[in-house]
Structures are given as C-alpha cells and as structure tokens.
Motif scaffolding. Structure first.
Motif, PDB file in Angstrom:
ATOM      1  N   ARG B  23       0.692  -1.656   0.309  1.00 50.15           N
ATOM      2  CA  ARG B  23       0.201  -0.152  -0.233  1.00 50.15           C
ATOM      3  C   ARG B  23       0.541   1.702  -0.328  1.00 50.15           C
ATOM      4  N   ARG B  27       2.052   4.376   7.019  1.00 50.42           N
ATOM      5  CA  ARG B  27       0.621   4.433   7.654  1.00 50.42           C
ATOM      6  C   ARG B  27       0.282   4.953   8.868  1.00 50.42           C
ATOM      7  N   VAL B  29      -2.797   4.083  11.743  1.00 51.37           N
ATOM      8  CA  VAL B  29      -2.909   3.035  12.092  1.00 51.37           C
ATOM      9  C   VAL B  29      -3.934   3.336  13.061  1.00 51.37           C
ATOM     10  N   ASP B 103      -5.312   5.972   7.424  1.00 50.90           N
ATOM     11  CA  ASP B 103      -6.086   4.348   6.551  1.00 50.90           C
ATOM     12  C   ASP B 103      -6.015   3.747   6.528  1.00 50.90           C
ATOM     13  N   THR B 104      -5.999   3.277   7.859  1.00 47.96           N
ATOM     14  CA  THR B 104      -6.380   1.415   8.714  1.00 47.96           C
ATOM     15  C   THR B 104      -6.742   1.558   9.916  1.00 47.96           C
ATOM     16  N   LYS B 143      -8.310   0.786   4.829  1.00 51.02           N
ATOM     17  CA  LYS B 143      -8.108  -0.750   5.464  1.00 51.02           C
ATOM     18  C   LYS B 143      -8.826  -0.903   6.391  1.00 51.02           C
ATOM     19  N   TYR B 144      -9.478  -1.669   6.761  1.00 53.30           N
ATOM     20  CA  TYR B 144     -10.659  -2.209   7.587  1.00 53.30           C
ATOM     21  C   TYR B 144     -10.147  -3.189   8.112  1.00 53.30           C
ATOM     22  N   CYS B 198     -12.886   1.120   0.629  1.00 50.54           N
ATOM     23  CA  CYS B 198     -12.102   0.444   2.325  1.00 50.54           C
ATOM     24  C   CYS B 198     -12.080  -0.968   1.659  1.00 50.54           C
ATOM     25  N   ILE B 252      -1.409  -4.882   7.342  1.00 50.19           N
ATOM     26  CA  ILE B 252      -1.220  -3.712   7.051  1.00 50.19           C
ATOM     27  C   ILE B 252      -0.837  -3.138   6.324  1.00 50.19           C
TER      28      ILE B 252
END
Lengths: 292, 346
Positions: B23, B27, B29, B103-104, B143-144, B198, B252
């Motif tokens: 990605r 990150r 998070v 983003d996560t 991203k989930y 997502c 992740i």
C-alpha cells in the motif's frame, strides 16, 4: 496423580514381535511427512501405523490367511481410488485390504479410507483411526489425500453393508456416486477389488435399530455370538479371505457433467467389483476342493 | 457521494491495488482493543517502524504500561467506549487526525472472555464492530481489519483435515453468545466487503500462545493441571502472539480484502504440544470434564472455560491458511519493516 489419568500412548514396540524384521523395516521406512510434531497433516503417526500393521499383518497371515491376486494393478505411485464390497459386521475387511496392499506393494502404500463419521465420536477409536491415516469421509479430505498422491479407500455401499443379513451375502447394495465423481474430477483411476470371506466371519441375525439410533451407530448387530458372549462375541470367525484386484478403471471426465454418464460409470465400477467377487468365490471353491 | 476525493480513492482501490502489493505512503493506524497482548506486541512493532507515521491505540481504561514510554509524536492512547457511536466518531475527529485521517483501522476490541459475559458485553461486541466500520467508511479509511476467531467454524466428527475460509460456520443457536457475537461482527464486515473505497478484511487466527494472552488454548496450557477428555486427541495448529502480530502487520501493509485464516507453522495432536512443553495433562471421561473444569476454576487452578467451545477438546480444528500465505506471506519481502527486524517471516 493416579498414573491411569495421565496421557498414555500406544507403543509400536508392544506388537513388534508380530512383525518379521523385514516388515518392521518397511514400516519404519514408510514416508510420513512430518508436519511439525511427528504426524503428517492428516494426523498419521508412524508408531500407531506400526502398531496397526503388526496386528493387521498377523491377522492377514495367520488368522484370515488371506489369498490375494492382481497386485500388479495397484498403482505404485500417485493417487487412486480403491473401491470394493463391504461386509462382516465389523470392518476387518478394510483392515485386511489395507494390510494386503501395504504388504505387497513396494514401496509400501497405505490405503486411507474415507470413514463414517460416527467412528470419530467414539473415544480412542476415532483417535486411533486418525493416527493410522484414516479420515472422515468429506470431499475436502478426499481432495487433500488425492492431491498428496495417496490411495483412498471407499466402500460405496456404505456402513450399512456391514450389517447385511445372512440371506443377502455377496449381494452388492447400490453404490453411491461420490467415488466416480471425485475420481473424474482429479483424473485418477478407480482400482476395483472383490473380497470374499468376510461375509462368513459373522452371522447377522437382527439389527436393533432403536438402540443403534440411541447410540448414534449405523446399526446394532445381533449375531449368533453377540451379545450372548459379551464383547468376545464380536470376534470374527477365522474364515479365509480371498482378495482380487481388477484393472484400474479410468473414469470419463464427462461424468462430471452428465448424470446419465455418471450412473453408467458407477455401474461399470459395480459390475467390475461383482466380477472380482465371483472370481474370489471361484478361487475359494478351488481351494476347498484342493483341501478336501 | 462521488466527490473528487472519493473518485481518487476509487481509482486507488481499483485494478492498481492487486492483492499482495504494498500500500502506498506511510501508515496511520487506528487500533481498537489496545490492551490485548497481541495488540501491545503489534503496536511496539509498528512504532519501531519508520514507515508508520502514527498509531492511535484505543481501549477502555488506562494505557498498557509497556506502551507508556512510546514517542508521543507517533503514539497516542485514547480511552473510549466503542459501543457508543458518538465516542467512536470523536476519535476520528481528534484535532491531530482531522486533517490527515487514518488509513487503517484494526478492530481487536472484542470482549471474548466468557467470565461475566452479559447483555452489555453483547451490546459492546456488536455495536463496536458496527460503529467502527461505519466511521471508517465515513472518514475515508482505506483498510479495515477485524480480528475474528477460529471458534466461528463448526466443529464435529466430520471436520475437514484442514479448514478453509469457506468451511461451515457454527450457527448452532445453542452456541455460546460470544461465538454468536463474533459471527454477527463478521457478518457486519462481510456486508461491506464490496465497498470500492475500503478493503474490508476479516482475519481468523487459530489459538494463540503467548504470555498473558487470553485465548482458549493459552488458558488451557496455563492450567494447573490441564484437563482433557479421555480418548480424544484433536489436531491443532496454534499460532503465537509474535507470529500473529507479524501476520497482522502484513495485512496492514499489503493490499487485500476478504476473509483469511491465519495459523501457526506446526500442526499436530494436542497431546504432542503438551509433551513439547513438558506439561502432563489429566485425562477424565468426557461427561466429567465440565464439572471438573468448574471446580478447577473455583479453586483458581485454571482460567480455561470448557463450556465456551465444548467440542474443542474432542475434534480437530486445523486452519488452512494457504490463502493468506499466498497473498500476504508470499509478498512479505515487500514490507521493509519485516526485513529490518530479526524475526522476519519464516
């Protein structure tokens, strides 16, 4: 803590005296692909395998005195589906077939049966079956075994065939279709066999269905010796077994698309098994004639 | 709404985001359930990675002591009740994250302990999953991740030798309510898996070993002595908190959505795992197991709850994580953070 409550393990050495040195070496050499803790992905343990083979070998050689032919048809490598008749109240026929294939193939091959689920509900029995490489009969298990190049044993008559009454001996019940479908999907041959002798090891008199249902068993046998002599009444009579293997049958891949063709292929396998049973009965008559 | 920002994100989540590819960017998070041991281990690893810009750890109560010393520029701990929609939303609207959203989101805040389970626990488990996912979608999280459990699979004598993600689920109405909550939370996630903006991912780990980890297998192994049913020896492939946190890191860092099993490298009969650790379990007849377990709990000899997943000690449950292996572990070389540490992926 009382020692009986602690986990125990069956030792392969317990039955070692039953195996000749050469057979012992063959068991030791059998490749069990270690998944980390001494068993393969299916749970097969070499020590249990040795234990079972020692017992199976002794029964094969001295108790049921198995006479077999057609070993050249057993594939020496790669996947295959071993299909035949089932009988005898307790599945000693499966054990003898497994021992026979293991004994007469080089390198030794283990037949891994698709076993009825109820076996895995029983303490010790389920763990033992898994330890000797026998799996619950699910499609995924079949796929996994074939993908890893094993011989998979299927009794397409089902566990009900074990409880056949005396008057229906050597009468083949209808075959389920799963073995043909799975063989076609994986492109592996079906190896038919006919086994004679197991029908005579026990005489089924009646089936106590309500009790079987309560105990979650496919049948509850009343035989000429069970339950009158207690668990000892389940011991089979030492009738001689005759096993014949037929030529491997390649299943038409179109059986996956046509129901009619699938039925035809199932009938082809069933006919082949019937022929091998007849061959076994003829051999037995010859044996009896020679003995007299 | 098809805003220019949304369009950009849609393009990002399109063909360019092949599963297993890295990605883009650093990150940011959000980790819910930060007091769990696995979460603490994961956060420590994420913080040590320069490719992680910031981690927001959320849980009820105080910050875990081991995380108190973390760089406040890159680590924030917030206490919140995730079952409250407003409180969840507020976390995404914190001054620090309003301009540059996360983003996560990793959802691990699941009340999985059967002791003291009540309606509030159920409310928390289901509502937290729903509010977190909805907030994530609203705030543009790309991203989930939901950390589920292998307890969702149906267990029985007809189990496959390796259980794939599409195996039968335990939909038994008599199953423990926590299992039903887990399935509810999973279904909430699965309903949104087609979202173009997502990547919604459900991770089902096998039993987790590790000091202080509250997992069935770990609590069983910590019992003194462990009690097992006589005549059964199921096959298992437990993982460790270290391996699980590595797998979560991969999830992740790399693209990928859907349901994934994750498991340990070693599989074998449960009894062999005990032998390996020099533990001697007691074997008792199956019907006596629950009563003895209850007695042990009263006497403080175990925290294992035999009634939670009763068939666990009878039937094999080996997770097939070939899909995760192919998509994520097979692409672990893309993740620099794992190459930097000594305990990289095997």
């Amino acid at each position: 803590m009382p020692p009986l409550l602690r986990s125990k393990r069956l030792s392969m050495d317990m039955l070692r005296p039953l195996l000749p040195a050469r057979e012992w070496e063959r068991v030791q050499a059998y490749p069990v692909q270690d998944a980390g803790l001494g068993t393969d992905a299916f749970g097969t343990r070499r020590d249990l395998l040795g234990f079972a083979y020692a017992l199976g070998y002794w029964l094969h050689r001295h108790y049921f005195r198995v006479v077999s032919a057609g070993h050249e048809h057993i594939p020496s490598h790669g996947g295959g589906v071993v299909v035949g008749n089932h009988s005898g109240v307790l599945p000693f026929d499966g054990m003898m077939l497994g021992a026979d294939v293991f004994r007469y193939t080089e390198p030794p091959r283990l037949v891994r049966y698709m076993v009825d689920y109820f076996v895995y509900q029983m303490p010790f029995v389920g763990a033992f079956f898994r330890g000797v490489g026998q799996m619950p009969g699910t499609r995924r298990n079949f796929d996994g075994l074939i993908e890893e190049g094993h011989l998979v044993g299927i009794f397409p008559e089902g566990a009900e065939a074990l409880g056949k009454p005396k008057e229906r001996r050597y009468e083949l019940l209808s075959f389920s279709q799963g073995h043909v479908e799975l063989a076609a999907r994986h492109g592996v041959p079906v190896l038919p066999f006919g086994l004679v002798g197991a029908e005579e090891q026990q005489t089924m008199v009646a089936d106590l269905r309500p009790l079987a249902k309560a105990l979650r068993l496919p049948y509850f046998p009343i035989t000429t010796t069970f339950p009158w002599f207690g668990p000892l009444g389940l011991l089979p009579r030492p009738s001689r077994y005759f096993i014949h293997y037929g030529e491997p049958l390649q299943i038409d891949p179109d059986a996956l698309r046509s129901m009619e063709l699938r039925n035809r292929e199932v009938e082809r396998v069933r006919d082949s098994v019937a022929v091998l049973i007849a061959k076994g009965q003829a051999t037995r008559r010859e044996y009896r004639g020679t003995a007299q | 709404m098809n805003t220019p920002g949304n369009r950009g994100r849609m393009e990002l989540a399109g063909d360019g985001n092949e599963p297993g590819t890295l990605r883009a960017s650093r990150r940011r998070v959000f980790i819910a359930g930060a007091r769990r041991r696995v979460a603490v281990h994961l956060i420590e690893r994420l913080i040590s990675d320069p490719d992680v810009e910031v981690v927001l750890a959320v849980d009820r109560g105080a910050c875990p002591p081991t995380l108190l010393g973390c760089d406040p520029e890159r680590f924030v701990f917030a206490s919140a009740d995730l079952s409250r929609r407003r409180q969840v939303d507020n976390l995404f609207l914190l001054d620090r994250f309003r301009g540059r959203p996360f983003d996560t989101v990793l959802h691990m805040a699941f009340q999985g302990n059967p002791h003291g389970y009540n309606f509030k626990s159920h409310e928390f488990n289901v509502n937290a999953a729903q509010h977190l996912l909805e907030a994530s979608l609203r705030h543009g999280v790309s991203k989930y991740l939901f950390l589920s459990s292998d307890a969702v699979y149906k267990l029985g004598p007809r189990n496959d030798y390796k259980v794939r993600e599409d195996a039968e689920l335990n939909l038994d109405p008599k199953a423990h309510p926590i299992l039903r909550d887990t399935l509810d939370a999973e279904f909430i996630c699965r309903a949104k898996m087609d979202d173009p903006n997502c990547e919604v991912m459900v991770v089902r780990p096998s039993g987790v070993f590790g000091g202080g980890v509250i997992s069935g297998i770990n609590l069983l192994f910590e019992s003194n002595p462990p009690v097992l049913p006589v005549g059964f020896d199921p096959m298992v492939n437990p993982t460790t908190k270290e391996r699980l946190s590595r797998d979560l890191m991969l999830a992740i860092y790399l693209h990928g959505k859907g349901v994934y099993n994750v498991a340990g490298t070693t599989m074998g009969p449960l009894s062999r795992f005990f032998e390996e650790r020099g533990i001697n379990p007691i074997r008792v007849p199956g019907p006596a197991l629950k009563a003895l377990n209850r007695m042990q709990k009263i006497m403080g000899m175990t925290r294992y709850h035999a009634g939670f997943h009763p068939k666990r000690l009878y039937y094999s449950l080996v997770l097939d994580d070939a899909k995760f292996e192919r998509v994520f572990r097979g692409n672990a070389h893309h993740v620099l953070a794992l190459a930097r540490t000594s305990d990289g992926i095997e």
